[in-house]
Structures are given as C-alpha cells and as structure tokens.
Design a protein around this motif. Structure first.
Motif, PDB file in Angstrom:
ATOM      1  N   GLN A  99      43.266  13.906  38.502  1.00 34.16           N
ATOM      2  CA  GLN A  99      43.757  13.310  37.257  1.00 34.16           C
ATOM      3  C   GLN A  99      42.896  12.142  36.821  1.00 34.16           C
ATOM      4  N   ALA A 100      42.857  11.944  35.515  1.00 35.45           N
ATOM      5  CA  ALA A 100      42.233  10.767  34.918  1.00 35.45           C
ATOM      6  C   ALA A 100      43.217  10.243  33.882  1.00 35.45           C
ATOM      7  N   GLY A 101      43.359   8.942  33.824  1.00 37.69           N
ATOM      8  CA  GLY A 101      44.331   8.377  32.896  1.00 37.69           C
ATOM      9  C   GLY A 101      44.056   6.919  32.597  1.00 37.69           C
ATOM     10  N   VAL A 102      45.022   6.304  31.925  1.00 40.36           N
ATOM     11  CA  VAL A 102      44.860   4.917  31.476  1.00 40.36           C
ATOM     12  C   VAL A 102      46.160   4.138  31.636  1.00 40.36           C
ATOM     13  N   ARG A 103      46.019   2.847  31.557  1.00 36.51           N
ATOM     14  CA  ARG A 103      47.153   1.957  31.321  1.00 36.51           C
ATOM     15  C   ARG A 103      46.762   1.163  30.080  1.00 36.51           C
ATOM     16  N   THR A 104      47.727   0.626  29.373  1.00 37.97           N
ATOM     17  CA  THR A 104      47.406  -0.009  28.094  1.00 37.97           C
ATOM     18  C   THR A 104      47.375  -1.523  28.124  1.00 37.97           C
ATOM     19  N   PRO A 125      50.574   1.882  42.537  1.00 38.01           N
ATOM     20  CA  PRO A 125      51.761   2.710  42.807  1.00 38.01           C
ATOM     21  C   PRO A 125      51.787   3.943  41.903  1.00 38.01           C
ATOM     22  N   ASP A 126      52.575   4.935  42.305  1.00 36.66           N
ATOM     23  CA  ASP A 126      52.751   6.128  41.472  1.00 36.66           C
ATOM     24  C   ASP A 126      53.239   5.699  40.091  1.00 36.66           C
ATOM     25  N   GLY A 127      52.689   6.302  39.054  1.00 34.37           N
ATOM     26  CA  GLY A 127      53.111   6.003  37.695  1.00 34.37           C
ATOM     27  C   GLY A 127      52.436   4.798  37.068  1.00 34.37           C
ATOM     28  N   TYR A 128      51.530   4.132  37.777  1.00 32.18           N
ATOM     29  CA  TYR A 128      50.864   2.932  37.242  1.00 32.18           C
ATOM     30  C   TYR A 128      49.943   3.296  36.087  1.00 32.18           C
ATOM     31  N   PHE A 129      49.266   4.435  36.195  1.00 32.60           N
ATOM     32  CA  PHE A 129      48.408   4.941  35.133  1.00 32.60           C
ATOM     33  C   PHE A 129      49.050   6.171  34.520  1.00 32.60           C
ATOM     34  N   ARG A 130      48.873   6.322  33.226  1.00 34.60           N
ATOM     35  CA  ARG A 130      49.402   7.495  32.524  1.00 34.60           C
ATOM     36  C   ARG A 130      48.322   8.569  32.494  1.00 34.60           C
ATOM     37  N   PRO A 131      48.578   9.738  33.094  1.00 31.19           N
ATOM     38  CA  PRO A 131      47.558  10.793  33.128  1.00 31.19           C
ATOM     39  C   PRO A 131      47.241  11.328  31.733  1.00 31.19           C
ATOM     40  N   LEU A 132      45.962  11.479  31.445  1.00 32.82           N
ATOM     41  CA  LEU A 132      45.511  12.080  30.193  1.00 32.82           C
ATOM     42  C   LEU A 132      44.840  13.432  30.427  1.00 32.82           C
ATOM     43  N   VAL A 133      44.165  13.570  31.571  1.00 35.00           N
ATOM     44  CA  VAL A 133      43.484  14.809  31.926  1.00 35.00           C
ATOM     45  C   VAL A 133      43.944  15.188  33.328  1.00 35.00           C
ATOM     46  N   THR A 134      44.424  16.407  33.467  1.00 36.63           N
ATOM     47  CA  THR A 134      44.918  16.883  34.760  1.00 36.63           C
ATOM     48  C   THR A 134      44.310  18.246  35.065  1.00 36.63           C
ATOM     49  N   VAL A 135      43.841  18.400  36.300  1.00 35.62           N
ATOM     50  CA  VAL A 135      43.346  19.698  36.762  1.00 35.62           C
ATOM     51  C   VAL A 135      44.074  20.008  38.066  1.00 35.62           C
ATOM     52  N   ALA A 136      45.054  20.891  37.958  1.00 33.86           N
ATOM     53  CA  ALA A 136      45.840  21.302  39.122  1.00 33.86           C
ATOM     54  C   ALA A 136      45.280  22.615  39.659  1.00 33.86           C
TER      55      ALA A 136
END
Length: 144
Positions: A99-104, A125-136
C-alpha cells in the motif's frame, strides 16, 4: 527542506549466503520506485498474480532482510523498502498487501506492506495513513 532527525535502529546482519535474494529485491525495487503510481500499481499487480497471501511472519522477515542489506531502505526510502519487501515475499511464492497512502495534517506520504490485516513493522499505528494505492494478492483469471 530538511529531513527530521532520525536515529538508525539496529539492523540484523545476514550471512553471505542469505544476502542474494534481498539484494536482488532491493536492486529490482529501485527502478520500480521511479514509476508513475498507475504504472507501479500495474506492474505490482502483475507480479502479485498467482501468489498466495503472505503471512505477517513472512512479511516481517522479508522487511528485516531488506533493511539488513540496504542502508537506503533502512532509513527514509519507504517506497523502495516496501516494494523490495513485497518482491522478496514474491520470490518465495507469497505476496503481502502493498500500500501507498497519505495523511493530511501535516501532509506526509508513505508506502508499507500489510499482512493478516495489520501493518508490518512500521513505527505508525494501523490507520495512521489513508491508503490510496493498494496491491493485494490475486488469483489468475481462469479460462473457460
């Protein structure tokens, strides 16, 4: 803009015979980390096809091996580190969720791997960044 101070955590030392795959994953991850997000997602999606879902133990061991062989991945290069971790898992037949993501507030971007529904070995911690790109991990399409 300067980087925040960072204390390097202790890194494990791998015996010579266990360095080849992590070094290969780090080397392959370097050019992949320069791709546009849509192309990176497409390449990683292709690589993840047919792999079984990675376990937290596999992902943690892969991340530790990547950090052990690459100072660049051990410090601030989360994108290359997360790609190399996923690739090292793939070399062994598994794929964690990449995953790749951001926080604002304040803005920051980050890339990481998850397995078994949790972030693997990250200081956040889990949920600190909001995922924008996910590869499962995904199964190959079946033909009729």
């Amino acid at each position: 803009m300067t980087s925040p101070p960072y204390a390097l955590q202790a890194r494990a030392r791998l015996p010579l015979h266990r360095r080849l795959l992590p070094l290969t994953a780090v080397a392959v991850a370097r050019p992949l980390s320069t791709l546009r997000p849509d192309r990176l997602q497409a390449v990683l999606g292709l690589l993840s096809t047919g792999a079984r879902p990675g376990t937290a133990a596999q992902a943690s061991a892969a991340r530790a091996a990547v950090v052990a062989v690459s100072l660049r991945c051990a410090v601030h290069n989360c994108l290359q580190r997360s790609i190399a971790t996923a690739l090292l898992c793939r070399f062994k037949g598994a794929w964690p969720t990449w995953q790749a993501g951001v926080r604002t507030t304040p803005f920051a971007a980050h890339a990481w791997v998850e397995a078994e529904g949790r972030v693997i070995d990250e200081p956040y911690p889990d949920g600190y960044f909001r995922p924008l790109v996910t590869v499962a991990p995904k199964q190959p399409a079946r033909t009729a």
